[in-house]
Design a protein around this motif. Structure first.
Motif, short mmCIF file in Angstrom:
data_model
loop_
_atom_site.label_atom_id
_atom_site.label_comp_id
_atom_site.label_asym_id
_atom_site.label_seq_id
_atom_site.Cartn_x
_atom_site.Cartn_y
_atom_site.Cartn_z
N PRO A 141 0.81 -1.23 0.00
CA PRO A 141 0.00 0.00 0.00
C PRO A 141 0.85 1.28 0.00
O PRO A 141 0.89 2.01 0.99
N ASP A 142 1.51 1.55 -1.11
CA ASP A 142 2.26 2.79 -1.27
C ASP A 142 1.28 3.97 -1.27
O ASP A 142 0.32 4.00 -2.06
N LEU A 143 1.47 4.94 -0.37
CA LEU A 143 0.49 6.00 -0.19
C LEU A 143 0.39 6.92 -1.41
O LEU A 143 -0.70 7.40 -1.74
N HIS A 144 1.50 7.17 -2.09
CA HIS A 144 1.45 7.98 -3.30
C HIS A 144 0.58 7.29 -4.35
O HIS A 144 -0.28 7.91 -4.97
N CYS A 145 0.80 6.00 -4.55
CA CYS A 145 -0.01 5.24 -5.51
C CYS A 145 -1.48 5.21 -5.09
O CYS A 145 -2.38 5.34 -5.92
N LEU A 146 -1.72 5.04 -3.79
CA LEU A 146 -3.09 4.96 -3.27
C LEU A 146 -3.86 6.25 -3.54
O LEU A 146 -4.94 6.23 -4.15
N PHE A 147 -3.32 7.38 -3.10
CA PHE A 147 -4.03 8.65 -3.27
C PHE A 147 -4.11 9.07 -4.74
O PHE A 147 -5.13 9.60 -5.18
N GLN A 148 -3.06 8.83 -5.49
CA GLN A 148 -3.08 9.17 -6.91
C GLN A 148 -4.15 8.38 -7.65
O GLN A 148 -4.89 8.93 -8.48
N SER A 149 -4.26 7.10 -7.34
CA SER A 149 -5.28 6.26 -7.98
C SER A 149 -6.68 6.76 -7.66
O SER A 149 -7.53 6.88 -8.55
N LEU A 150 -6.93 7.09 -6.40
CA LEU A 150 -8.27 7.57 -6.01
C LEU A 150 -8.60 8.90 -6.66
O LEU A 150 -9.73 9.12 -7.11
N MET A 151 -7.63 9.79 -6.74
CA MET A 151 -7.87 11.10 -7.37
C MET A 151 -8.14 10.93 -8.87
O MET A 151 -9.02 11.58 -9.44
N ASN A 152 -7.40 10.04 -9.52
CA ASN A 152 -7.62 9.77 -10.94
C ASN A 152 -9.01 9.19 -11.19
O ASN A 152 -9.71 9.59 -12.13
N LYS A 153 -9.41 8.25 -10.34
CA LYS A 153 -10.71 7.61 -10.52
C LYS A 153 -11.84 8.60 -10.26
O LYS A 153 -12.87 8.58 -10.96
N TYR A 154 -11.66 9.50 -9.30
CA TYR A 154 -12.68 10.50 -9.03
C TYR A 154 -12.84 11.43 -10.23
O TYR A 154 -13.95 11.71 -10.68
#
Length: 246
Positions: A141-154
């Motif tokens: 669970p890399d936090l950069h990957c986690l938040f970036q993925s959620l922002m992209n999906k939103y």
């Protein structure tokens, strides 16, 4: 609008989360051909689906991330389905119950602006989760990957709300820290390829302003519909937010 439809399954044969790609095939057959083709060529799909087992009962959970997907996938294609067949394995599955939930996008914003948010975020990765970065799988669970993925999906789902901003993303990561985890390394088989991934729980502590903590909470709440990481339309990356601090 986002929405979630949980279909309770009854089947004599054993099911597993690895079968989610077969359920994806069933879903594509239920959709109008033109819409299924549109989804096939889309880079960011307006839906997610996965299998999960709770108290020895299996559920097929399908989420839709815009109004067209809610109507076409959840209400038109799936709502009245009584049984499905996994043709590749010749398995008949009955639908013996359903539960539906929907939320307008403005409600995410209302939660962001008007609710008090704790400093601790607990996330359960229900189905195998992985990210891809510079051509390589990231199966932790890399936090950069986690938040970036959620922002992209939103951004892909909401359309008129542009959220992905590199400065905001960096601030999120700088103010977030994983303080507890209970993770397991697993693999997700897809078309003969075993994708390295993980399941389990993490607790994130948010530092910085209350606004930053609220923003992170909003992203995770949206992620319970959108999933996170790769292959969310094929059964990966489903998350659940645990509200109480553990």
């Amino acid at each position: 609008m986002v929405a979630r439809l949980e279909l309770k399954l009854k089947c004599r044969e054993a099911l597993s989360y690895q079968m989610a790609s077969l359920f994806h095939g069933v879903l594509m057959e239920l959709l109008p051909e033109e819409y299924a083709d549109e989804l096939h060529y889309s880079q960011l799909h307006p839906y997610t689906q996965h299998l999960e087992c709770r108290e020895d009962v299996w559920y097929w959970v399908v989420c839709a991330l815009n109004e067209q997907a809610v109507k076409t996938i959840l209400k038109d294609a799936l709502w009245d389905v009584k049984q499905i067949v996994l043709k590749k394995k010749q398995i008949l599955i009955e639908i013996c119950g359903k539960q539906y939930e929907e939320m307008p996008y403005k409600q995410f914003m209302e939660h962001f602006y008007h609710e008090e948010h704790g400093r601790y975020l607990q996330i359960q990765f229900v189905s195998p989760t992985a990210f891809k970065q510079r051509g390589n799988y990231v199966f932790f669970p890399d936090l950069h990957c986690l938040f970036q993925s959620l922002m992209n999906k939103y951004d892909a789902a909401a359309g008129d709300h542009i959220m992905l901003d590199e400065e905001t993303l960096e601030q999120l990561c700088a103010n977030a820290q994983i303080v507890r985890y209970d993770l397991k390394s697993v693999s997700f088989s897809l078309e003969g390829v075993r994708i390295p991934s993980f399941i389990g729980k993490i607790t994130i502590r948010m530092n910085g302003t209350k606004t930053m903590a609220g923003f992170a909470n909003m992203l995770i709440e949206f992620g319970t519909f959108s999933g996170v990481g790769i292959k969310t339309s094929l059964g990966m990356g489903y998350i659940r937010q645990i509200k109480e601090r553990g």
